[in-house]
Design a protein around this motif. Structure first.
Motif, short mmCIF file in Angstrom:
data_model
loop_
_atom_site.label_atom_id
_atom_site.label_comp_id
_atom_site.label_asym_id
_atom_site.label_seq_id
_atom_site.Cartn_x
_atom_site.Cartn_y
_atom_site.Cartn_z
N PHE A 12 0.80 -1.16 0.01
CA PHE A 12 0.01 0.10 -0.16
C PHE A 12 0.79 1.26 -0.17
CE2 PHE A 12 -3.53 -2.51 2.10
CZ PHE A 12 -4.10 -2.81 0.96
N ARG A 13 1.96 0.96 0.82
CA ARG A 13 2.84 2.24 0.62
C ARG A 13 3.51 2.63 -0.75
NH1 ARG A 13 4.41 0.26 5.63
NH2 ARG A 13 6.15 -0.52 4.84
N ALA A 14 3.85 1.57 -1.49
CA ALA A 14 4.30 1.47 -2.71
C ALA A 14 3.27 2.00 -3.78
CB ALA A 14 5.12 0.33 -2.87
N VAL A 15 2.16 1.83 -3.69
CA VAL A 15 1.07 2.32 -4.49
C VAL A 15 0.87 3.76 -4.22
CG1 VAL A 15 -1.19 1.92 -5.16
CG2 VAL A 15 0.04 0.08 -4.76
N ALA A 16 0.80 4.12 -3.13
CA ALA A 16 0.73 5.57 -2.70
C ALA A 16 1.55 6.38 -3.14
CB ALA A 16 0.36 5.78 -1.11
N ALA A 17 3.07 5.81 -2.86
CA ALA A 17 4.25 6.62 -3.28
C ALA A 17 4.22 6.68 -4.69
CB ALA A 17 5.46 5.99 -2.72
N SER A 18 3.92 5.63 -5.72
CA SER A 18 3.88 5.76 -6.87
C SER A 18 3.16 6.83 -7.67
CB SER A 18 3.27 4.43 -7.50
OG SER A 18 2.21 4.46 -7.75
N GLY A 19 2.25 7.57 -7.07
CA GLY A 19 1.64 8.70 -7.47
C GLY A 19 0.27 8.09 -8.28
N ALA A 20 0.22 6.94 -8.64
CA ALA A 20 -0.95 6.22 -9.32
C ALA A 20 -2.35 6.54 -8.64
CB ALA A 20 -0.65 4.55 -9.42
N LEU A 30 -13.64 -3.48 2.29
CA LEU A 30 -14.54 -3.81 3.17
C LEU A 30 -14.09 -4.12 4.57
CD1 LEU A 30 -16.54 -3.71 0.89
CD2 LEU A 30 -17.97 -5.16 2.08
N VAL A 31 -12.91 -4.94 4.63
CA VAL A 31 -12.12 -5.14 5.21
C VAL A 31 -11.56 -4.17 6.31
CG1 VAL A 31 -9.81 -6.78 6.49
CG2 VAL A 31 -11.63 -7.70 4.64
N LEU A 32 -11.03 -3.23 5.60
CA LEU A 32 -10.24 -2.23 6.01
C LEU A 32 -11.24 -1.06 6.81
CD1 LEU A 32 -7.69 -0.98 3.25
CD2 LEU A 32 -7.41 -2.35 5.46
N LEU A 33 -12.45 -1.27 6.39
CA LEU A 33 -13.55 -0.35 7.15
C LEU A 33 -14.30 -1.24 8.51
CD1 LEU A 33 -15.56 0.85 3.98
CD2 LEU A 33 -14.18 2.09 5.62
N GLY A 34 -13.49 -2.42 8.87
CA GLY A 34 -13.85 -3.15 9.82
C GLY A 34 -15.12 -4.20 9.57
N LEU A 35 -15.47 -4.47 8.33
CA LEU A 35 -16.59 -5.23 8.11
C LEU A 35 -15.97 -6.72 7.99
CD1 LEU A 35 -18.39 -3.10 5.64
CD2 LEU A 35 -19.01 -3.36 7.76
N ARG A 112 -11.54 8.56 0.26
CA ARG A 112 -11.14 8.51 1.86
C ARG A 112 -9.77 7.83 1.77
NH1 ARG A 112 -15.75 5.63 5.19
NH2 ARG A 112 -14.39 5.83 6.95
N ALA A 113 -9.13 8.29 2.86
CA ALA A 113 -7.84 7.59 3.06
C ALA A 113 -7.89 6.91 4.26
CB ALA A 113 -6.76 8.52 3.38
N VAL A 114 -7.78 5.59 4.15
CA VAL A 114 -7.41 4.61 5.50
C VAL A 114 -5.93 4.48 5.86
CG1 VAL A 114 -8.17 2.41 6.28
CG2 VAL A 114 -9.83 3.68 4.65
N THR A 115 -5.53 4.78 7.09
CA THR A 115 -4.30 4.23 7.65
C THR A 115 -4.05 3.08 8.21
OG1 THR A 115 -3.90 6.85 7.74
CG2 THR A 115 -2.50 5.47 8.84
N LEU A 116 -3.31 2.52 7.88
CA LEU A 116 -3.04 1.24 8.80
C LEU A 116 -1.84 1.25 9.41
CD1 LEU A 116 -3.26 -0.14 5.22
CD2 LEU A 116 -4.55 -1.63 6.88
N GLY A 117 -1.43 0.24 10.04
CA GLY A 117 -0.12 0.35 10.89
C GLY A 117 1.11 0.49 9.71
N GLN A 118 2.14 0.94 10.58
CA GLN A 118 3.47 0.94 9.85
C GLN A 118 3.25 2.11 8.65
OE1 GLN A 118 4.82 -2.72 8.28
NE2 GLN A 118 4.11 -3.94 9.99
N ALA A 119 2.31 3.02 9.07
CA ALA A 119 2.32 4.46 8.10
C ALA A 119 1.74 4.11 6.92
CB ALA A 119 3.59 5.04 8.05
N ALA A 120 1.00 2.97 6.68
CA ALA A 120 0.53 2.69 5.35
C ALA A 120 -0.93 3.49 5.09
CB ALA A 120 0.74 1.06 5.17
#
Length: 158
Positions: A12-20, A30-35, A112-120
């Motif tokens: 996820f960090r690599a995708v965000a850093a890519s500018g894509a 959905l998992v990231l939203l806690g479902l 919307r941005a979802v933040t995970l552990g390890q600053a991702a």
């Protein structure tokens, strides 16, 4: 056979850093939203001009593309995979089973941005937009996911 040790936060960090311009959709969002859903793959909708940047971000994870960028643009989708699977939608818009046109640019503007552990951090569509993406295929599991997302949307509106 032992699978690779896929580092999801690093991906996820690599995708965000890519500018894509990349939106995580599907059940992983959905998992990231806690479902409480299970999934075995990743689904992204990316801007049609960002295939090369997205693929470049995936190289370090050993993900190989099923099609060239030109082929993917013509098909509207492709897959990156090794023992992980990343389904990638690259259309400017998609249509739901009930005929509603959903444009990538609109979803991107409401992301919307979802933040995970390890600053991702990973971009996902808003809940109403995620519901729209679940109407692209309208499989039984999509109907179940829509019900869960509707409950989440109602809670967020309170």
């Amino acid at each position: 056979m032992k699978g690779s040790e896929f580092d999801e936060p690093a991906f996820f960090r690599a995708v965000a850093a890519s500018g894509a311009r990349a939106l995580l959709i599907g059940r992983r969002a959905l998992v990231l939203l806690g479902l409480p859903v299970l999934t075995v793959d990743y689904d992204f909708w990316i801007h049609i001009d960002d295939i090369e940047a997205f693929n470049a971000a995936s190289v370090a994870f050993g993900l190989l593309s099923s099609h060239t960028p030109a082929e993917a643009r013509g098909r509207g989708r492709y897959v990156l995979q090794n023992d992980e699977i990343v389904d990638v939608l690259v259309a400017r818009s998609a249509t739901t089973v009930d005929g509603v046109k959903v444009a990538f640019e609109d979803l991107w503007s409401r992301r919307r941005a979802v933040t995970l552990g390890q600053a991702a951090e990973v971009a996902i569509p808003s809940v109403p937009d995620l519901i729209s993406t679940k109407r692209f295929a309208a499989r039984p599991k999509d109907a179940e996911d829509i019900l869960l997302l509707e409950v989440l949307r109602a809670r967020e509106q309170k």
